[in-house]
Design a protein around this motif. Sequence first.
Motif, PDB file in Angstrom:
ATOM      1  N   GLY A   1      62.714  42.076  13.329  1.00  0.00           N
ATOM      2  CA  GLY A   1      61.317  41.961  13.716  1.00  0.00           C
ATOM      3  C   GLY A   1      60.434  41.752  12.504  1.00  0.00           C
ATOM      4  N   ASN A   2      59.172  41.573  12.752  1.00  0.00           N
ATOM      5  CA  ASN A   2      58.206  41.334  11.697  1.00  0.00           C
ATOM      6  C   ASN A   2      57.829  42.659  11.026  1.00  0.00           C
ATOM      7  OD1 ASN A   2      56.468  39.893  10.090  1.00  0.00           O
ATOM      8  ND2 ASN A   2      55.163  39.160  11.743  1.00  0.00           N
TER       9      ASN A   2
ATOM     10  N   ASP B   1      57.184  40.078  27.283  1.00  0.00           N
ATOM     11  CA  ASP B   1      56.453  41.333  27.100  1.00  0.00           C
ATOM     12  C   ASP B   1      56.733  41.961  25.737  1.00  0.00           C
ATOM     13  OD1 ASP B   1      55.329  41.118  29.613  1.00  0.00           O
ATOM     14  OD2 ASP B   1      56.941  42.252  30.584  1.00  0.00           O
ATOM     15  N   ARG B   2      57.913  41.688  25.209  1.00  0.00           N
ATOM     16  CA  ARG B   2      58.293  42.221  23.894  1.00  0.00           C
ATOM     17  C   ARG B   2      58.184  41.157  22.789  1.00  0.00           C
ATOM     18  NH1 ARG B   2      62.030  45.330  27.274  1.00  0.00           N
ATOM     19  NH2 ARG B   2      62.073  47.527  26.598  1.00  0.00           N
ATOM     20  N   ASN B   3      57.660  40.000  23.113  1.00  0.00           N
ATOM     21  CA  ASN B   3      57.621  38.873  22.160  1.00  0.00           C
ATOM     22  C   ASN B   3      59.007  38.608  21.581  1.00  0.00           C
ATOM     23  OD1 ASN B   3      54.871  38.855  22.588  1.00  0.00           O
ATOM     24  ND2 ASN B   3      54.381  39.916  20.694  1.00  0.00           N
ATOM     25  N   LEU B   4      60.009  38.654  22.453  1.00  0.00           N
ATOM     26  CA  LEU B   4      61.404  38.597  22.032  1.00  0.00           C
ATOM     27  C   LEU B   4      61.982  37.208  22.272  1.00  0.00           C
ATOM     28  CD1 LEU B   4      63.741  40.398  20.979  1.00  0.00           C
ATOM     29  CD2 LEU B   4      64.285  40.911  23.361  1.00  0.00           C
ATOM     30  N   TYR B   5      62.665  36.685  21.233  1.00  0.00           N
ATOM     31  CA  TYR B   5      63.215  35.328  21.263  1.00  0.00           C
ATOM     32  C   TYR B   5      64.687  35.333  20.876  1.00  0.00           C
ATOM     33  CZ  TYR B   5      58.318  33.784  21.171  1.00  0.00           C
ATOM     34  OH  TYR B   5      56.984  33.575  21.457  1.00  0.00           O
ATOM     35  N   ALA B   6      65.408  34.338  21.389  1.00  0.00           N
ATOM     36  CA  ALA B   6      66.765  34.059  20.930  1.00  0.00           C
ATOM     37  C   ALA B   6      66.683  32.969  19.866  1.00  0.00           C
ATOM     38  CB  ALA B   6      67.646  33.608  22.086  1.00  0.00           C
ATOM     39  N   PHE B   7      67.227  33.230  18.692  1.00  0.00           N
ATOM     40  CA  PHE B   7      67.184  32.248  17.612  1.00  0.00           C
ATOM     41  C   PHE B   7      68.065  31.064  17.955  1.00  0.00           C
ATOM     42  CE2 PHE B   7      68.447  30.258  13.678  1.00  0.00           C
ATOM     43  CZ  PHE B   7      67.288  30.276  12.915  1.00  0.00           C
TER      44      PHE B   7
ATOM     45  N   GLN C   1      78.632  36.806   9.481  1.00  0.00           N
ATOM     46  CA  GLN C   1      79.484  37.371  10.526  1.00  0.00           C
ATOM     47  C   GLN C   1      78.839  37.345  11.914  1.00  0.00           C
ATOM     48  OE1 GLN C   1      82.575  38.296   9.526  1.00  0.00           O
ATOM     49  NE2 GLN C   1      81.947  37.719   7.464  1.00  0.00           N
ATOM     50  N   VAL C   2      77.524  37.213  11.969  1.00  0.00           N
ATOM     51  CA  VAL C   2      76.847  37.387  13.254  1.00  0.00           C
ATOM     52  C   VAL C   2      77.008  36.172  14.154  1.00  0.00           C
ATOM     53  CG1 VAL C   2      75.145  38.950  12.250  1.00  0.00           C
ATOM     54  CG2 VAL C   2      74.606  36.521  12.437  1.00  0.00           C
ATOM     55  N   GLY C   3      76.968  36.449  15.448  1.00  0.00           N
ATOM     56  CA  GLY C   3      76.906  35.395  16.449  1.00  0.00           C
ATOM     57  C   GLY C   3      75.458  35.227  16.884  1.00  0.00           C
ATOM     58  N   PRO C   4      75.147  35.497  18.157  1.00  0.00           N
ATOM     59  CA  PRO C   4      73.767  35.321  18.636  1.00  0.00           C
ATOM     60  C   PRO C   4      72.794  36.275  17.938  1.00  0.00           C
ATOM     61  CG  PRO C   4      75.324  35.554  20.461  1.00  0.00           C
ATOM     62  CD  PRO C   4      76.072  35.914  19.232  1.00  0.00           C
ATOM     63  N   VAL C   5      71.608  35.763  17.638  1.00  0.00           N
ATOM     64  CA  VAL C   5      70.577  36.527  16.938  1.00  0.00           C
ATOM     65  C   VAL C   5      69.299  36.517  17.763  1.00  0.00           C
ATOM     66  CG1 VAL C   5      69.127  36.634  14.865  1.00  0.00           C
ATOM     67  CG2 VAL C   5      71.554  36.011  14.672  1.00  0.00           C
ATOM     68  N   ALA C   6      68.655  37.678  17.842  1.00  0.00           N
ATOM     69  CA  ALA C   6      67.368  37.791  18.525  1.00  0.00           C
ATOM     70  C   ALA C   6      66.319  38.278  17.532  1.00  0.00           C
ATOM     71  CB  ALA C   6      67.465  38.760  19.698  1.00  0.00           C
ATOM     72  N   PHE C   7      65.070  37.896  17.776  1.00  0.00           N
ATOM     73  CA  PHE C   7      63.985  38.373  16.908  1.00  0.00           C
ATOM     74  C   PHE C   7      62.725  38.565  17.733  1.00  0.00           C
ATOM     75  CE2 PHE C   7      63.406  33.777  16.871  1.00  0.00           C
ATOM     76  CZ  PHE C   7      62.025  33.612  16.894  1.00  0.00           C
ATOM     77  N   SER C   8      61.821  39.361  17.197  1.00  0.00           N
ATOM     78  CA  SER C   8      60.521  39.566  17.821  1.00  0.00           C
ATOM     79  C   SER C   8      59.431  39.353  16.781  1.00  0.00           C
ATOM     80  CB  SER C   8      60.397  40.980  18.389  1.00  0.00           C
ATOM     81  OG  SER C   8      59.070  41.204  18.860  1.00  0.00           O
ATOM     82  N   THR C   9      58.319  38.777  17.224  1.00  0.00           N
ATOM     83  CA  THR C   9      57.193  38.549  16.321  1.00  0.00           C
ATOM     84  C   THR C   9      56.323  39.795  16.166  1.00  0.00           C
ATOM     85  OG1 THR C   9      55.894  37.686  18.180  1.00  0.00           O
ATOM     86  CG2 THR C   9      57.107  36.079  16.836  1.00  0.00           C
ATOM     87  N   ARG C  10      56.645  40.859  16.894  1.00  0.00           N
ATOM     88  CA  ARG C  10      55.894  42.093  16.738  1.00  0.00           C
ATOM     89  C   ARG C  10      56.063  42.656  15.327  1.00  0.00           C
ATOM     90  NH1 ARG C  10      56.710  45.981  22.094  1.00  0.00           N
ATOM     91  NH2 ARG C  10      55.478  44.720  23.540  1.00  0.00           N
TER      92      ARG C  10
END
Length: 331
Positions: A123-124, A156-162, A213-222
């Motif tokens: 997150g931010n 609602d969580r400002n959540l995205y899949a990279f 090593q990571v596969g799918p990544v998620a992030f939030s602008t919050r």
Amino acid sequence: MSVQAKQVAVLIPYFQREPGILRNTLGSVLAQQGFDDYQIIVVDDGSPAPAREELEALGAEQERIILVEQPNAGPGAARNTALATLPADTPYVAFLDSDDALHPSYLADAVHALDQGYDLFFGNSQRADIEDTRFEWRSGPGATLETASHTVIDPDRNLYAFQGDFFDFIVYRSNIIGPSTMMYRQAIAPDIRYNEQVYNGQDRIFKLMLCQQVGPVAFSTRCYAQEGKGINIFDSAGWGSERSLSFTASYIEMCKVVLNQIPLNERQRAHVKAHLAQTRYNFTASLLHQARQRTGIDWKAVAKTLRHDPGTWIGFLPNVARILLRKAQSA
């Protein structure tokens, strides 16, 4: 030490001289909302302000906290001790600097993302005395995080899949992930550790190794963390300060570790090599500046760098010439 696993472990390396800083940081974790299946592991790295005294003020809340005390060995060693203390069956791992404060929704939002199958969440955050958040920091072409290019998971969580090659993105923009707003699935990299020989820049090496090593990544602008100014290596090593030489020397070492130990494609290697060349230039400029100002020079850092990095020695006179030319042109 037998530690029962929780869903999340928050690992805090601790070394501060001012009492009360750690207590405030721990308070921000204990005030998390919507999620409580976590434990905190604090590693007191020989701190002048003992962590044990900070914890005593928390009363019954101490039950969530595992305290490990060790002689001072540096932040990387403290983080590695925390990782070694971590139960192997802990699903999710997060780090928190001992002078940072978390937003109350951080743990709930990060766990929500990882529970959907993502390996990494970030997150931010915002550093003390810097107006822009990390997501807003200036970046080169292709290293800007544009939300329109990614998939919304939870508005609602400002959540995205990279979307895209996340490792490639982090090679160019590792500083977008703050030290306290990253959570990952332990099973993807259970043996990853911090490089204890690189004092400054070890976070970047760790992030690069992890992101391979990571596969799918998620992030939030919050904005999930306010980064403090307790004992901050970066803030105390500003241009012309006595610590600037040791800071740039360590970054030279960091670049060389990345080039020698992390697989990179040709374009990525060129980027890191350019960063290394600029850091060698900065090292020379800092040395000349301190010599001119007659401030304390860390000759130990100078000798070590020239001894272990032939590139700094070979480029010393050419960099001096570049510095003098730029100074003449700006006069």
